[in-house]
Design an enzyme around this catalytic site. Structure first.
Site, PDB file in Angstrom:
ATOM      1  N   CYS A   1       0.807  -1.219   0.000  1.00 37.07           N
ATOM      2  CA  CYS A   1       0.000   0.000   0.000  1.00 37.07           C
ATOM      3  C   CYS A   1       0.843   1.273   0.000  1.00 37.07           C
ATOM      4  O   CYS A   1       0.342   2.349  -0.327  1.00 37.07           O
ATOM      5  CB  CYS A   1      -0.932   0.005   1.208  1.00 37.07           C
ATOM      6  SG  CYS A   1      -2.039  -1.424   1.281  1.00 37.07           S
TER       7      CYS A   1
ATOM      8  N   HIS B   1      -3.849   6.946   3.376  1.00 40.77           N
ATOM      9  CA  HIS B   1      -4.188   5.692   2.704  1.00 40.77           C
ATOM     10  C   HIS B   1      -5.592   5.286   3.120  1.00 40.77           C
ATOM     11  O   HIS B   1      -5.924   5.266   4.306  1.00 40.77           O
ATOM     12  CB  HIS B   1      -3.165   4.627   3.080  1.00 40.77           C
ATOM     13  CG  HIS B   1      -3.554   3.236   2.674  1.00 40.77           C
ATOM     14  ND1 HIS B   1      -3.986   2.938   1.397  1.00 40.77           N
ATOM     15  CD2 HIS B   1      -3.582   2.072   3.369  1.00 40.77           C
ATOM     16  CE1 HIS B   1      -4.262   1.645   1.330  1.00 40.77           C
ATOM     17  NE2 HIS B   1      -4.027   1.100   2.525  1.00 40.77           N
TER      18      HIS B   1
ATOM     19  N   ASN C   1     -10.253  -0.357  -0.035  1.00 43.59           N
ATOM     20  CA  ASN C   1      -8.790  -0.294   0.045  1.00 43.59           C
ATOM     21  C   ASN C   1      -8.214  -0.770  -1.286  1.00 43.59           C
ATOM     22  O   ASN C   1      -8.297  -1.947  -1.626  1.00 43.59           O
ATOM     23  CB  ASN C   1      -8.303  -1.182   1.194  1.00 43.59           C
ATOM     24  CG  ASN C   1      -6.801  -1.148   1.376  1.00 43.59           C
ATOM     25  OD1 ASN C   1      -6.058  -0.691   0.516  1.00 43.59           O
ATOM     26  ND2 ASN C   1      -6.334  -1.652   2.514  1.00 43.59           N
TER      27      ASN C   1
END
Length: 329
Positions: A114, A256, A286
């Site tokens: 990520c 994020h 996500n």
């Protein structure tokens, strides 16, 4: 004096297919209420059959080039941050290059889960500072649905597919965004808390073998939450202090988009009000390395990135990897 680089264009792309929480209710033992209250996610986008990460990054790249008012032939480098590449070889950057109708560029994948986009931003910044004529395409793209165990309700509800892209140059334009500072970190001793081990050299496949669950995302959610919040807050404070700012000077925080609880915890600990925190996790889930560039592309399209703003980006991902970047519009 440290040289700076500039983002000239932003772009985002998500697949057409939408998978809602109600769709998931028919697939796994879960409910819309359970997902929303624990993650803040209402829906996510999923690739169509035969659609790969490079298809998403190519679309996001087109949008970023259009925003930058730049021809694709002007690109000198192509970087793609992803943990779900089209293949082990060739890299997805090369395939993206081909889908853009280009040849001869430096093309490189960045693997930091990520955190991949911010790691890629650091690489792109360094390239721009050493090559004055560089125009670097940096994409973050993921098909997380290809690595989801759809029988694991703790992980399958979290992730979605998509891509974002930026075009970075060594010289500014009238409306470019300055990359002011970047701070990155990692801790490999915690790698087993969030991993996709199957198929790698430590756990290779054999012909005819049934695909094991290690092929898919495995995560210890509570431990990841704890480390994510602590690490993102710490690296953000480092960047804020190093640049002589306070939390009040941050106009937009783009964290994020892992889940709403992490986003809210980071904003609260940084004392940045919710009105200044960009959120799209409810609509896209996500998307790993695509998370921040999708948010940037959508924020630019919505007119949120107005001139004169301090924008703080922060991320956390498997590895563990984490980081933050300060931008100024």
């Amino acid at each position: 004096m440290k040289k700076q680089c500039y983002i000239r264009g932003f772009g985002a792309f998500v697949p057409e297919k939408v998978l809602t929480n109600f769709d998931l209710e028919a697939m796994v033992d879960t409910s819309d209420e359970w997902i929303r209250t624990r993650t803040g996610i209402e829906q996510r986008h999923i690739v169509a059959e035969g659609q790969a990460t490079s298809d998403l990054t190519a679309q996001a790249a087109e949008a970023a080039l259009a925003d930058a008012k730049m021809n694709r032939e002007e690109l000198s480098h192509i970087l793609v941050a992803t943990c779900t590449p089209d293949a082990y070889c060739p890299n997805t950057a090369c395939i993206t290059e081909d889908k853009l109708g280009l040849k001869g560029r430096m093309a490189l994948d960045v693997s930091a889960a990520c955190s991949g986009f911010l790691y890629g931003l650091k690489l792109a910044s360094s390239l721009a500072q050493t090559e004055e004529d560089a125009n670097i395409l940096l994409c973050g793209g993921e098909t997380m649905s290809s690595r989801i165990n759809w029988e694991d309700r703790n992980t399958c509800v979290l992730f979605g597919d998509g891509a974002g892209a930026v075009v970075i140059s060594a010289t500014p334009t009238e409306d470019s965004t300055t990359v002011v500072d970047i701070e990155l970190s990692s801790d490999g001793s915690l790698c087993e808390l969030l991993t996709i081990r199957g198929g790698g050299s430590s756990l290779p496949y054999k012909v005819g073998q049934q695909v094991p669950e290690e092929h898919f995302i495995m995560m210890q959610g509570r431990e990841v939450f704890k480390h994510a919040v602590r690490s993102m807050v710490g690296v953000c404070n480092t960047l804020i202090e190093r640049n002589g700012l306070s939390p009040d000077d941050i106009d937009i925080l783009i964290p994020h988009q892992a889940n709403m609880r992490i986003i809210e915890a980071v904003g609260k600990k940084l004392t940045i009000s919710s009105e200044r925190v960009f959120v799209n996790v409810d609509k896209v889930g996500n998307t790993s390395a695509a998370s921040i560039p999708i948010a940037l592309g959508q924020a630019k399209a919505a007119g949120t990135l107005e001139p004169g703003k301090n924008i703080l980006l922060t991320t956390f991902g498997g590895g563990f990897t984490w980081g933050a970047a300060l931008l100024r519009t």
